[in-house]
Design a protein around this motif. Sequence first.
Motif, mmCIF file in Angstrom:
data_model
loop_
_atom_site.group_PDB
_atom_site.id
_atom_site.type_symbol
_atom_site.label_atom_id
_atom_site.label_comp_id
_atom_site.label_asym_id
_atom_site.label_seq_id
_atom_site.Cartn_x
_atom_site.Cartn_y
_atom_site.Cartn_z
ATOM 1 N N UNK A 1 0.868 -1.219 0.138
ATOM 2 C CA UNK A 1 0.084 -0.071 0.098
ATOM 3 C C UNK A 1 0.885 1.097 -0.031
ATOM 4 N N UNK A 2 1.900 1.437 0.665
ATOM 5 C CA UNK A 2 3.083 2.355 0.902
ATOM 6 C C UNK A 2 3.672 2.656 -0.663
ATOM 7 N N UNK A 3 3.949 1.723 -1.324
ATOM 8 C CA UNK A 3 4.509 1.567 -2.524
ATOM 9 C C UNK A 3 3.547 2.274 -3.559
ATOM 10 N N UNK A 4 2.369 1.560 -3.518
ATOM 11 C CA UNK A 4 1.211 2.077 -4.303
ATOM 12 C C UNK A 4 0.795 3.578 -3.992
ATOM 13 N N UNK B 1 0.623 10.033 -3.309
ATOM 14 C CA UNK B 1 0.042 10.737 -2.080
ATOM 15 C C UNK B 1 1.087 10.321 -1.071
ATOM 16 N N UNK B 2 2.154 9.401 -1.037
ATOM 17 C CA UNK B 2 2.944 9.091 -0.112
ATOM 18 C C UNK B 2 4.478 9.752 -0.660
ATOM 19 N N UNK C 1 -6.119 13.720 11.768
ATOM 20 C CA UNK C 1 -5.055 14.248 10.853
ATOM 21 C C UNK C 1 -4.559 13.252 9.719
ATOM 22 N N UNK C 2 -4.495 13.692 8.792
ATOM 23 C CA UNK C 2 -4.072 12.278 7.770
ATOM 24 C C UNK C 2 -2.957 12.794 6.932
ATOM 25 N N UNK C 3 -1.868 11.975 6.988
ATOM 26 C CA UNK C 3 -0.656 12.374 6.232
ATOM 27 C C UNK C 3 -0.513 11.101 4.882
ATOM 28 N N UNK C 4 0.411 11.218 4.356
ATOM 29 C CA UNK C 4 0.572 10.476 3.073
ATOM 30 C C UNK C 4 0.570 8.946 3.267
ATOM 31 N N UNK C 5 1.416 8.515 4.482
ATOM 32 C CA UNK C 5 1.273 7.313 4.880
ATOM 33 C C UNK C 5 -0.078 6.688 5.314
ATOM 34 N N UNK C 6 -0.562 7.579 6.264
ATOM 35 C CA UNK C 6 -2.107 7.167 6.840
ATOM 36 C C UNK C 6 -2.989 7.117 5.523
ATOM 37 N N UNK C 7 -2.974 7.959 4.477
ATOM 38 C CA UNK C 7 -3.787 7.936 3.500
ATOM 39 C C UNK C 7 -3.700 6.731 2.477
ATOM 40 N N UNK C 8 -2.308 6.117 2.526
ATOM 41 C CA UNK C 8 -2.154 5.321 1.931
ATOM 42 C C UNK C 8 -2.591 3.880 2.576
#
Length: 250
Positions: free
Chosen positions: A22-25, A31-32, A78-85
């Motif tokens: 998911x992080x790679x994607x 987004x990440x 609060x949402x950052x790039x890792x959380x969103x992915x």
Amino acid sequence: MADEFDVPESHPRYESLLTRHRIEAGVEKGITSTQGLIAEGRGEAFDYLLGERTTESADEAERVAAASLLLADHPVFSVNGNVAALVPGEIVELAEATGADIEVNLFNRTEERMEAIADHLREHGASEVKGLRADGRIPGLDHERAKVDADGIESADVVVVPLEDGDRAEALDSMGKTEIVIDLNPLSRSAQVAAVPIVDNILRAVPNITAHARELADEPASTLETIVSEFDSDAALAAAEEAIRHGDLQ
Ligand code: ATP
């Protein structure tokens, strides 16, 4: 490759492979950030030492987080790039279960990434995503990192800040916010300043907070207040550190 993941659930490292995927994607989708890859690696190491499970004390902290969110006047996630992915749909469900707002907040803020994350969250069911207006500030941080929405994080009483860097967590704490931090490292500054530190993988933590929130939804405020007031954050951090240092690895 973004949506392809064909590792069977029976694979012993399924969850960790899914997380990496998911992080790679997320990086591919814009987004990440690449720093997010490093944060992921660090988290994975801690999760391995924890036995990749939700400990009893983390489960208790997740219940306290649910009670705290249900009691809040204005909770914000609060949402950052890792959380969103990692947990886009799960955040939307938690926000719905607790009446929380969702706000995108990035360490390395660019308008493109803000928009990409907001779109990604909308694709997963979010009706309103804050953070793009950036008409509020967190005192004590440099300009870009201080940006928040005035009717979002700036005016929140309870904020969920997963995978947050220590400076921002400390600055939010100085603003008097009640912080719920999800972070696999019990020694990180973010976990240390949190009113409710949750030392668990966000993949497991968010759905479990939602489950607790649904279970507690009809409880009177007095019951929720007791759950929150009986929580000992130092004991939760100590239990997590003990599990990491001396737990049995299976
Ligand atoms: P601090 O400044 O608070 O000491 P840090 O410099 O370690 O923190 P970062 O590397 O920016 O901060 O934050 C990433 C944090 O998120 C790390 O502590 C890492 O363990 C944690 N983390 C990474 N992936 C996950 C995950 N899936 N679930 C929970 N926590 C995670």
